[in-house]
Write a protein that holds these residues in place. Structure first.
Motif, PDB file in Angstrom:
ATOM      1  N   TYR A 162       0.868  -1.176  -0.033  1.00  0.00           N
ATOM      2  CA  TYR A 162      -0.087  -0.202  -0.220  1.00  0.00           C
ATOM      3  C   TYR A 162       1.047   1.291  -0.030  1.00  0.00           C
ATOM      4  O   TYR A 162       2.093   1.355   0.609  1.00  0.00           O
ATOM      5  CB  TYR A 162      -0.913   0.149   1.294  1.00  0.00           C
ATOM      6  CG  TYR A 162      -0.189  -0.107   2.744  1.00  0.00           C
ATOM      7  CD1 TYR A 162       0.402   1.107   3.198  1.00  0.00           C
ATOM      8  CD2 TYR A 162      -0.031  -1.202   3.368  1.00  0.00           C
ATOM      9  CE1 TYR A 162       0.956   1.094   4.475  1.00  0.00           C
ATOM     10  CE2 TYR A 162       0.489  -1.335   4.417  1.00  0.00           C
ATOM     11  CZ  TYR A 162       1.165  -0.087   4.989  1.00  0.00           C
ATOM     12  OH  TYR A 162       1.762  -0.218   6.338  1.00  0.00           O
ATOM     13  N   ASP A 188      -4.448  -6.501   5.586  1.00  0.00           N
ATOM     14  CA  ASP A 188      -5.678  -5.917   6.108  1.00  0.00           C
ATOM     15  C   ASP A 188      -5.315  -4.554   6.318  1.00  0.00           C
ATOM     16  O   ASP A 188      -4.880  -4.089   7.203  1.00  0.00           O
ATOM     17  CB  ASP A 188      -6.102  -6.590   7.374  1.00  0.00           C
ATOM     18  CG  ASP A 188      -7.598  -5.866   7.846  1.00  0.00           C
ATOM     19  OD1 ASP A 188      -7.993  -4.798   7.310  1.00  0.00           O
ATOM     20  OD2 ASP A 188      -8.020  -6.610   8.687  1.00  0.00           O
ATOM     21  N   VAL A 189      -5.431  -3.768   5.040  1.00  0.00           N
ATOM     22  CA  VAL A 189      -4.967  -2.356   5.095  1.00  0.00           C
ATOM     23  C   VAL A 189      -5.875  -1.406   5.433  1.00  0.00           C
ATOM     24  O   VAL A 189      -5.220  -0.587   6.338  1.00  0.00           O
ATOM     25  CB  VAL A 189      -4.861  -2.126   3.410  1.00  0.00           C
ATOM     26  CG1 VAL A 189      -4.280  -0.603   3.070  1.00  0.00           C
ATOM     27  CG2 VAL A 189      -3.949  -2.921   2.402  1.00  0.00           C
ATOM     28  N   ASP A 190      -7.195  -1.487   5.611  1.00  0.00           N
ATOM     29  CA  ASP A 190      -8.049  -0.832   6.569  1.00  0.00           C
ATOM     30  C   ASP A 190      -7.626  -0.724   7.830  1.00  0.00           C
ATOM     31  O   ASP A 190      -7.327   0.106   8.492  1.00  0.00           O
ATOM     32  CB  ASP A 190      -9.293  -1.403   6.223  1.00  0.00           C
ATOM     33  CG  ASP A 190      -9.802  -0.894   5.051  1.00  0.00           C
ATOM     34  OD1 ASP A 190      -9.464  -0.067   4.373  1.00  0.00           O
ATOM     35  OD2 ASP A 190     -10.841  -1.541   4.470  1.00  0.00           O
ATOM     36  N   ARG A 191      -7.215  -2.101   8.432  1.00  0.00           N
ATOM     37  CA  ARG A 191      -6.776  -2.267   9.824  1.00  0.00           C
ATOM     38  C   ARG A 191      -5.470  -1.474  10.123  1.00  0.00           C
ATOM     39  O   ARG A 191      -5.040  -0.733  11.193  1.00  0.00           O
ATOM     40  CB  ARG A 191      -6.810  -3.666  10.347  1.00  0.00           C
ATOM     41  CG  ARG A 191      -6.086  -3.846  11.619  1.00  0.00           C
ATOM     42  CD  ARG A 191      -5.972  -5.368  12.026  1.00  0.00           C
ATOM     43  NE  ARG A 191      -5.092  -5.936  10.948  1.00  0.00           N
ATOM     44  CZ  ARG A 191      -3.678  -5.909  10.999  1.00  0.00           C
ATOM     45  NH1 ARG A 191      -3.223  -5.257  11.735  1.00  0.00           N
ATOM     46  NH2 ARG A 191      -3.036  -6.562   9.985  1.00  0.00           N
ATOM     47  N   ARG A 192      -4.578  -1.588   9.198  1.00  0.00           N
ATOM     48  CA  ARG A 192      -3.279  -0.946   9.224  1.00  0.00           C
ATOM     49  C   ARG A 192      -3.462   0.551   9.493  1.00  0.00           C
ATOM     50  O   ARG A 192      -2.582   1.228  10.137  1.00  0.00           O
ATOM     51  CB  ARG A 192      -2.479  -1.678   8.039  1.00  0.00           C
ATOM     52  CG  ARG A 192      -0.913  -0.936   8.355  1.00  0.00           C
ATOM     53  CD  ARG A 192      -0.370  -1.375   9.565  1.00  0.00           C
ATOM     54  NE  ARG A 192       1.048  -0.951   9.669  1.00  0.00           N
ATOM     55  CZ  ARG A 192       1.594  -0.616  10.866  1.00  0.00           C
ATOM     56  NH1 ARG A 192       0.840  -0.554  11.944  1.00  0.00           N
ATOM     57  NH2 ARG A 192       2.802  -0.096  10.698  1.00  0.00           N
ATOM     58  N   ILE A 193      -4.179   1.092   8.657  1.00  0.00           N
ATOM     59  CA  ILE A 193      -4.252   2.630   8.413  1.00  0.00           C
ATOM     60  C   ILE A 193      -4.952   3.044   9.820  1.00  0.00           C
ATOM     61  O   ILE A 193      -4.634   4.046  10.462  1.00  0.00           O
ATOM     62  CB  ILE A 193      -5.305   3.163   7.359  1.00  0.00           C
ATOM     63  CG1 ILE A 193      -4.528   2.735   6.027  1.00  0.00           C
ATOM     64  CG2 ILE A 193      -5.773   4.447   7.465  1.00  0.00           C
ATOM     65  CD1 ILE A 193      -5.429   2.778   4.866  1.00  0.00           C
ATOM     66  N   ARG A 194      -5.951   2.217  10.213  1.00  0.00           N
ATOM     67  CA  ARG A 194      -6.552   2.547  11.600  1.00  0.00           C
ATOM     68  C   ARG A 194      -5.529   2.591  12.761  1.00  0.00           C
ATOM     69  O   ARG A 194      -5.409   3.496  13.582  1.00  0.00           O
ATOM     70  CB  ARG A 194      -7.737   1.568  12.286  1.00  0.00           C
ATOM     71  CG  ARG A 194      -8.779   1.855  11.124  1.00  0.00           C
ATOM     72  CD  ARG A 194     -10.048   1.224  11.653  1.00  0.00           C
ATOM     73  NE  ARG A 194      -9.971  -0.224  12.101  1.00  0.00           N
ATOM     74  CZ  ARG A 194     -10.269  -1.045  10.993  1.00  0.00           C
ATOM     75  NH1 ARG A 194     -10.866  -0.800   9.840  1.00  0.00           N
ATOM     76  NH2 ARG A 194      -9.865  -2.287  11.160  1.00  0.00           N
ATOM     77  N   ASN A 197      -3.101   5.859  12.305  1.00  0.00           N
ATOM     78  CA  ASN A 197      -3.874   7.193  12.654  1.00  0.00           C
ATOM     79  C   ASN A 197      -4.070   6.988  14.126  1.00  0.00           C
ATOM     80  O   ASN A 197      -3.962   8.186  14.820  1.00  0.00           O
ATOM     81  CB  ASN A 197      -5.110   7.044  11.895  1.00  0.00           C
ATOM     82  CG  ASN A 197      -4.986   7.432  10.341  1.00  0.00           C
ATOM     83  OD1 ASN A 197      -3.678   8.024  10.081  1.00  0.00           O
ATOM     84  ND2 ASN A 197      -5.882   6.979   9.562  1.00  0.00           N
ATOM     85  N   HIS A 209      -3.837   8.514   4.569  1.00  0.00           N
ATOM     86  CA  HIS A 209      -5.102   8.277   3.571  1.00  0.00           C
ATOM     87  C   HIS A 209      -4.384   7.042   2.563  1.00  0.00           C
ATOM     88  O   HIS A 209      -3.304   7.463   2.022  1.00  0.00           O
ATOM     89  CB  HIS A 209      -5.766   9.393   3.095  1.00  0.00           C
ATOM     90  CG  HIS A 209      -6.453   9.915   4.216  1.00  0.00           C
ATOM     91  ND1 HIS A 209      -7.667   9.853   4.239  1.00  0.00           N
ATOM     92  CD2 HIS A 209      -6.152  11.049   5.002  1.00  0.00           C
ATOM     93  CE1 HIS A 209      -8.329  10.469   5.354  1.00  0.00           C
ATOM     94  NE2 HIS A 209      -7.350  11.221   5.751  1.00  0.00           N
ATOM     95  N   LEU A 210      -5.110   6.237   2.153  1.00  0.00           N
ATOM     96  CA  LEU A 210      -4.698   5.179   1.118  1.00  0.00           C
ATOM     97  C   LEU A 210      -4.641   6.089  -0.317  1.00  0.00           C
ATOM     98  O   LEU A 210      -5.680   6.769  -0.848  1.00  0.00           O
ATOM     99  CB  LEU A 210      -5.606   4.044   1.039  1.00  0.00           C
ATOM    100  CG  LEU A 210      -5.504   3.090  -0.002  1.00  0.00           C
ATOM    101  CD1 LEU A 210      -3.804   2.584   0.349  1.00  0.00           C
ATOM    102  CD2 LEU A 210      -6.245   1.987  -0.037  1.00  0.00           C
ATOM    103  N   SER A 213      -3.058   0.903  -3.963  1.00  0.00           N
ATOM    104  CA  SER A 213      -2.601  -0.314  -3.509  1.00  0.00           C
ATOM    105  C   SER A 213      -2.369  -1.394  -4.548  1.00  0.00           C
ATOM    106  O   SER A 213      -2.931  -1.356  -5.639  1.00  0.00           O
ATOM    107  CB  SER A 213      -3.401  -0.981  -2.562  1.00  0.00           C
ATOM    108  OG  SER A 213      -4.678  -1.414  -3.190  1.00  0.00           O
TER     109      SER A 213
END
Length: 267
Positions: A162, A188-194, A197, A209-210, A213
């Motif tokens: 990502y 799990d990109v969404d989890r990693r971004i959370r 942040n 912010h993505l 990917s």
């Protein structure tokens, strides 16, 4: 005949406070990564911005010159003056640095892992420090500690590389027009971004912010692409250290796409 005396007013600039132990640890960690960095080096600007933006959180009444890039670069030269490896090459640093440098050097000179851990501890503590503003964010806390054996099985499979962009008042941390980017890999990109942040105090208004990917067939392949792309960014002079760098979004996506194309050709 009486001689006229002229009184000249001399403006006295406020003296910046001495460097604290925590600030010195971050400085020495930077020295490990970029010992010869000058005031325009991205890592120097990044540390300068961090110290300035967290001053209020740490109860420091900072002046306009507080921990500016010139001062940080000068302090790196102070550290160099007590580094035997630096002196053995016939190089010199600025002598007579603060005593705190010798304290930190004596503690971590032979323990780079300990220095990295202490750097991480300090940054985490600063991120959770209270800050005074008009609408304080409500405090939060993690779960209570739990104990016992944890068994995990790691299974290889499709892995995402990502590219993230740091958005918000980035200029409070580092100057420059190019975006601050991060390259990484996760399943799990969404989890990693959370997770990333969650490390920012809400009052700073910063968030990853993505941007884009890419899906790799395996973790090993994703890691190879990530490493190659980061090395290419470093060679181009964009690196901020680790997985962080600054360049245009177009160049960043092109670099990663090229590395995926190279991987496909190799297979």
């Amino acid at each position: 005949m009486n001689a006229k005396s002229t009184v000249r007013e001399r403006k006295v600039m406020p003296r910046n406070p001495d460097w604290t132990y925590e600030e010195a640890v971050l400085l020495h960690a930077l020295y490990r990564r970029a010992p010869r960095a000058g005031r325009r080096h991205p890592a120097v600007e990044q540390l300068s911005g961090l110290l300035a933006v967290t001053a209020a959180l740490r109860g420091v009444d900072a002046s306009g010159t507080y921990r500016n890039a010139t001062g940080v670069a000068m302090r790196l030269s102070n550290v160099a003056s007590i580094d035997p490896a630096h002196l053995a090459r016939g190089l010199k640093g600025l002598p007579d640095g603060p005593r705190i440098d010798k304290v930190v050097w004596a503690r971590f000179a032979e323990d780079p892992v300990g220095l990295a851990a202490e750097e991480a501890r300090i940054l985490a503590a600063w991120q959770t420090s209270p800050v005074a503003h008009e609408a304080p964010q409500s405090p939060s806390r993690g779960p209570a500690p739990s104990f016992g054996e944890i068994v995990a099985t790691r299974i290889d499979g499709p892995t995402v590389v990502y590219l993230l962009r740091l958005e918000g008042p980035v200029d409070r941390l580092i100057t420059g027009d190019r975006p601050v980017l991060k390259l990484g890999l996760s399943n799990d990109v969404d989890r990693r971004i959370r997770e990333l942040n969650a490390g920012f105090p809400e009052s700073l208004g910063l968030a990853w912010h993505l941007v884009r990917s890419w899906v790799s067939p395996s973790g090993a392949a994703a890691w190879a692409v990530e490493r190659a792309a980061l090395m290419a960014c470093h060679a181009a002079g964009w690196s901020l250290g680790g997985e962080f760098f600054r360049c245009s979004l177009e160049l960043a996506t092109a670099v990663v796409s090229d590395e995926f194309a190279s991987l496909d050709r190799a297979n």
